[in-house]
Design an enzyme around this catalytic site. Structure first.
Site, mmCIF file in Angstrom:
data_model
loop_
_atom_site.group_PDB
_atom_site.id
_atom_site.type_symbol
_atom_site.label_atom_id
_atom_site.label_comp_id
_atom_site.label_asym_id
_atom_site.label_seq_id
_atom_site.Cartn_x
_atom_site.Cartn_y
_atom_site.Cartn_z
ATOM 1 N N HIS A 103 40.702 -26.306 24.585
ATOM 2 C CA HIS A 103 40.601 -25.864 23.201
ATOM 3 C C HIS A 103 41.491 -24.633 23.063
ATOM 4 C CE1 HIS A 103 36.700 -28.043 22.206
ATOM 5 N NE2 HIS A 103 36.670 -28.067 23.527
ATOM 6 N N ASP A 124 41.376 -30.095 16.114
ATOM 7 C CA ASP A 124 39.979 -30.493 16.317
ATOM 8 C C ASP A 124 39.384 -30.917 14.972
ATOM 9 O OD1 ASP A 124 37.684 -29.690 18.728
ATOM 10 O OD2 ASP A 124 36.967 -30.202 16.710
ATOM 11 N N ILE A 125 38.623 -31.994 14.994
ATOM 12 C CA ILE A 125 38.047 -32.547 13.765
ATOM 13 C C ILE A 125 36.928 -31.655 13.215
ATOM 14 C CG2 ILE A 125 36.173 -33.978 14.753
ATOM 15 C CD1 ILE A 125 37.298 -36.303 13.036
ATOM 16 N N GLN A 145 30.312 -30.282 27.861
ATOM 17 C CA GLN A 145 31.478 -31.115 27.564
ATOM 18 C C GLN A 145 31.011 -32.387 26.851
ATOM 19 O OE1 GLN A 145 33.601 -32.391 31.065
ATOM 20 N NE2 GLN A 145 35.308 -33.261 29.908
ATOM 21 N N ASN A 152 35.670 -26.943 28.519
ATOM 22 C CA ASN A 152 34.285 -27.229 28.877
ATOM 23 C C ASN A 152 34.244 -28.327 29.928
ATOM 24 O OD1 ASN A 152 33.285 -25.436 26.884
ATOM 25 N ND2 ASN A 152 33.626 -26.993 25.321
ATOM 26 N N HIS A 199 40.427 -31.580 28.568
ATOM 27 C CA HIS A 199 41.111 -31.005 27.401
ATOM 28 C C HIS A 199 40.920 -29.493 27.383
ATOM 29 C CE1 HIS A 199 36.994 -32.114 26.205
ATOM 30 N NE2 HIS A 199 37.020 -31.072 25.383
HETATM 31 P P1 AMP Z 1 34.054 -30.624 24.271
HETATM 32 O O1 AMP Z 1 32.653 -30.190 24.020
HETATM 33 O O2 AMP Z 1 34.847 -29.549 24.967
HETATM 34 O O3 AMP Z 1 34.112 -31.949 24.980
HETATM 35 O O4 AMP Z 1 34.715 -30.762 22.853
HETATM 36 C C1 AMP Z 1 35.131 -31.965 22.286
HETATM 37 C C2 AMP Z 1 35.785 -31.629 20.973
HETATM 38 O O5 AMP Z 1 36.387 -32.798 20.458
HETATM 39 C C3 AMP Z 1 34.828 -31.100 19.893
HETATM 40 O O6 AMP Z 1 35.262 -29.796 19.492
HETATM 41 C C4 AMP Z 1 34.968 -32.123 18.757
HETATM 42 O O7 AMP Z 1 34.931 -31.524 17.476
HETATM 43 C C5 AMP Z 1 36.332 -32.734 19.059
HETATM 44 N N1 AMP Z 1 36.521 -34.088 18.557
HETATM 45 C C6 AMP Z 1 35.700 -35.153 18.698
HETATM 46 N N2 AMP Z 1 36.229 -36.246 18.140
HETATM 47 C C7 AMP Z 1 37.424 -35.868 17.627
HETATM 48 C C8 AMP Z 1 38.460 -36.550 16.911
HETATM 49 N N3 AMP Z 1 38.377 -37.857 16.602
HETATM 50 N N4 AMP Z 1 39.555 -35.848 16.523
HETATM 51 C C9 AMP Z 1 39.657 -34.534 16.817
HETATM 52 N N5 AMP Z 1 38.724 -33.834 17.501
HETATM 53 C C10 AMP Z 1 37.611 -34.494 17.888
#
Ligand code: AMP
Length: 116
Positions: A105, A32-33, A97, A90, A103
Site C-alpha cells: 500500500h 485502492d477501491i 491481510q 500486510n 502487495h
Molecule cells: P490487505 O488487507 O493488505 O490485503 O488489503 C487489500 C486491499 O485491497 C484493501 O485495501 C482493499 O480495499 C483493496 N481492494 C480489494 N479489492 C480491490 C479492487 N477490486 N480494486 C482495488 N482495490 C481493491
C-alpha cells in the site's frame, strides 16, 4: 499455497477492472477501491507470491529489486516523494491481510494518522 483466483490475480489477468497508475510486464500499480488516505495506491508484482516473505525469499533477486525500484518510481510519479508517504505490506492473520497476493500500500497526499 498461492490461490490463482484471488482478486489481484484476476486484476492482473484483466478479468476485473482497476484504475491503473503504472503497468509493465512485471508489475502493476492501481488505486485502492476503498482508500484510507487521499492517495492510496496498491503495487503488485505479476508473479504469484502470497506475501512479502514469499516474494523476497522466492522471487528472482532481480525481480525483487526491480519491483521496489518501481515502487519508488510510482511514488515520484504520484508527486508524494517530497512531502512524504507510508508504505505498508500486510501479511497473514495478525497483519490482517485480506488479499493473498503480495502487495504494498502506498499512502500519502495528506498528513497520515500516527497510529503505527
Ligand atoms: P490487505 O488487507 O493488505 O490485503 O488489503 C487489500 C486491499 O485491497 C484493501 O485495501 C482493499 O480495499 C483493496 N481492494 C480489494 N479489492 C480491490 C479492487 N477490486 N480494486 C482495488 N482495490 C481493491
Amino acid at each position: 499455497m498461492y490461490d490463482n483466483n484471488n482478486i489481484f490475480a484476476k486484476i492482473i489477468r484483466a478479468e476485473i477492472p482497476c484504475k491503473k497508475v503504472f503497468e509493465d510486464d512485471k508489475c502493476l500499480f492501481f488505486y485502492d477501491i476503498n482508500p484510507v488516505a487521499k492517495i492510496h495506491v496498491l503495487g503488485i508484482p505479476k508473479s504469484s507470491h502470497v506475501d512479502f516473505s514469499d516474494f523476497v525469499n522466492n522471487a528472482e533477486p532481480s525481480d525483487v529489486s526491480g519491483f521496489f525500484k518501481k515502487v519508488s518510481f510510482v511514488i515520484e510519479k504520484l508527486g508524494i516523494k517530497n512531502d512524504g508517504y507510508r508504505l505498508v505490506s500486510n501479511s497473514g492473520i495478525n497483519g490482517r491481510q485480506e488479499v493473498p497476493h503480495f502487495h504494498v500500500h502506498i499512502l500519502g497526499g495528506e498528513s497520515l494518522a500516527s497510529n503505527l
